[in-house]
Design a protein around this motif. Structure first.
Motif, PDB file in Angstrom:
ATOM      1  N   GLY A  21      25.804  -3.322   5.855  1.00 20.30           N
ATOM      2  CA  GLY A  21      25.403  -4.541   5.177  1.00 20.30           C
ATOM      3  C   GLY A  21      23.947  -4.625   4.779  1.00 20.30           C
ATOM      4  N   PHE A  22      23.258  -3.506   4.575  1.00 19.18           N
ATOM      5  CA  PHE A  22      21.875  -3.570   4.070  1.00 19.18           C
ATOM      6  C   PHE A  22      21.671  -2.468   3.040  1.00 19.18           C
ATOM      7  N   SER A  23      20.594  -2.578   2.290  1.00 20.87           N
ATOM      8  CA  SER A  23      20.268  -1.596   1.258  1.00 20.87           C
ATOM      9  C   SER A  23      19.057  -0.774   1.697  1.00 20.87           C
ATOM     10  N   ILE A  24      18.804   0.333   1.001  1.00 19.37           N
ATOM     11  CA  ILE A  24      17.714   1.225   1.405  1.00 19.37           C
ATOM     12  C   ILE A  24      16.781   1.494   0.231  1.00 19.37           C
ATOM     13  N   ARG A  25      15.628   2.056   0.540  1.00 19.41           N
ATOM     14  CA  ARG A  25      14.676   2.499  -0.470  1.00 19.41           C
ATOM     15  C   ARG A  25      13.906   3.702   0.063  1.00 19.41           C
ATOM     16  N   LYS A  26      13.270   4.442  -0.842  1.00 15.32           N
ATOM     17  CA  LYS A  26      12.434   5.569  -0.452  1.00 15.32           C
ATOM     18  C   LYS A  26      11.119   5.054   0.102  1.00 15.32           C
ATOM     19  N   ALA A  27      10.557   5.804   1.064  1.00 19.01           N
ATOM     20  CA  ALA A  27       9.282   5.399   1.649  1.00 19.01           C
ATOM     21  C   ALA A  27       8.355   6.604   1.755  1.00 19.01           C
ATOM     22  N   THR A  28       7.584   6.643   2.815  1.00 23.04           N
ATOM     23  CA  THR A  28       6.546   7.665   2.979  1.00 23.04           C
ATOM     24  C   THR A  28       7.108   9.075   2.973  1.00 23.04           C
ATOM     25  N   GLN A  29       6.354   9.984   2.361  1.00 23.20           N
ATOM     26  CA  GLN A  29       6.661  11.404   2.457  1.00 23.20           C
ATOM     27  C   GLN A  29       5.344  12.161   2.557  1.00 23.20           C
ATOM     28  N   TRP A  30       5.401  13.382   3.105  1.00 25.91           N
ATOM     29  CA  TRP A  30       4.201  14.209   3.175  1.00 25.91           C
ATOM     30  C   TRP A  30       4.544  15.636   2.766  1.00 25.91           C
ATOM     31  N   LYS A  31       3.539  16.295   2.197  1.00 24.34           N
ATOM     32  CA  LYS A  31       3.757  17.619   1.632  1.00 24.34           C
ATOM     33  C   LYS A  31       2.708  18.584   2.139  1.00 24.34           C
ATOM     34  N   SER A  32       2.995  19.859   1.983  1.00 27.20           N
ATOM     35  CA  SER A  32       2.041  20.926   2.272  1.00 27.20           C
ATOM     36  C   SER A  32       2.140  21.946   1.164  1.00 27.20           C
TER      37      SER A  32
END
Length: 302
Positions: A21-32
């Motif tokens: 019963g909830f929706s999602i979204r993209k958040a923090t990411q880290w790269k190298s």
């Protein structure tokens, strides 16, 4: 849980969120070096809306009349994390240049995962490598002992020396001749093991480091990374120069950027390997049909 790719992880969490019963979204990411190492998918109500401070006494900062919209952020902590590790296998060809023997994307860095990877590498090549150089990862060490018991496992000198300042202090490395004296006996295969040990003891004594824990630990491992202890072995320049793996990472970094997706990464990886093969063919051509440049006027070169 482990997923094959980013879209699979997102799809799974989206279905889970819908069922709950909830929706999602993209958040923090880290790269190298342009490759995504980790990423969070969170509830759409995660976090709190930032409040902008306004000086109400300053007419220039008077906000425009806008219809207030209630914030949907309630601080929900539901989230899922996506993480991969890029592991290239680097060798040296007949031109003394790096060559990528293979590569893998791993979901974690456990001994079990590395064991699977090394077994896959062995199955693909049909035999174990004679020499393998890595950093001091204990999980990788366990995997190598399990899969390649007869392989000479050496530690990368560059990775060890790179940690020197962080362990003994930048002041000691930059304001004294400590690092210079240490590198004189580390970055050479023209001395004997006894010569190395005598000079190491002298350096530790002069700088009052005889009880230093980290230096004592790497000294106990000296036969695995100091060239003086394998001066008679053919290491093909694997450890007597700066890090081969760092050079390889820099090479791949030229083909990947911070916005690269997993699908794009695979396409760019193929381009990188083709570029490497082109350089190898060019070097083959030059060595067969071009005369090398002389370095001196000695008759031997002529």
């Amino acid at each position: 849980m482990i997923f094959d790719n980013l879209e699979s992880a997102k799809s799974f969490y989206k279905r889970y969120a819908l069922a709950c019963g909830f929706s999602i979204r993209k958040a923090t990411q880290w790269k190298s070096r342009g490759i995504i190492q980790g990423k969070y998918f969170v509830c759409s109500k995660e976090g709190q809306k930032a409040v902008k401070e306004v000086d109400t006494l300053n007419e220039e900062h008077q906000p425009k009349q806008k219809r207030r919209k209630p914030s949907q952020r309630t601080g929900c902590e539901a989230r899922i994390r996506y993480k991969i590790v890029f592991v290239p296998f680097t060798g040296i060809n007949n031109h003394n240049c790096n060559v990528t023997l293979g590569a893998a994307l791993l979901g974690n860095e456990t001994a079990e995962t590395y064991t699977w990877l090394l077994k896959s590498f062995k199955d693909a090549f049909g035999y174990a490598p004679k020499v393998l150089v890595t950093d001091q990862d204990p999980a990788m060490k366990r995997a190598i002992e399990d899969v390649f018991p007869d392989t000479r496992h050496k530690l990368c000198m560059w990775h060890i020396i790179d940690k020197l300042s962080g362990n003994v202090g930048s002041k000691l490395c930059n304001k004294t001749d400590f690092k210079e004296r240490l590198c004189d006996i580390v970055w050479t295969d023209h001395i004997t093991p006894d010569h190395f040990e005598q000079h190491w003891a002298g350096i530790m004594h002069d700088f009052h480091l005889t009880e230093h824990e980290w230096l004592s630990d790497i000294y106990q491992l000296r036969s695995s990374w100091i060239p003086a202890f394998y001066r008679d072995e053919d290491m093909s320049g694997l450890m007597r120069t700066s890090s081969r793996s760092e050079s390889e990472n820099h090479f791949f970094g030229k083909f990947f950027n911070p916005r690269t997706t997993l699908v794009e990464f695979l396409a760019h990886f193929d381009s990188a390997i083709e570029h490497q093969r082109h350089e190898h063919r060019r070097n083959d051509h030059d060595s067969r049909y071009k005369a090398p440049e002389t370095w001196s006027n000695f008759p031997l070169e002529k």
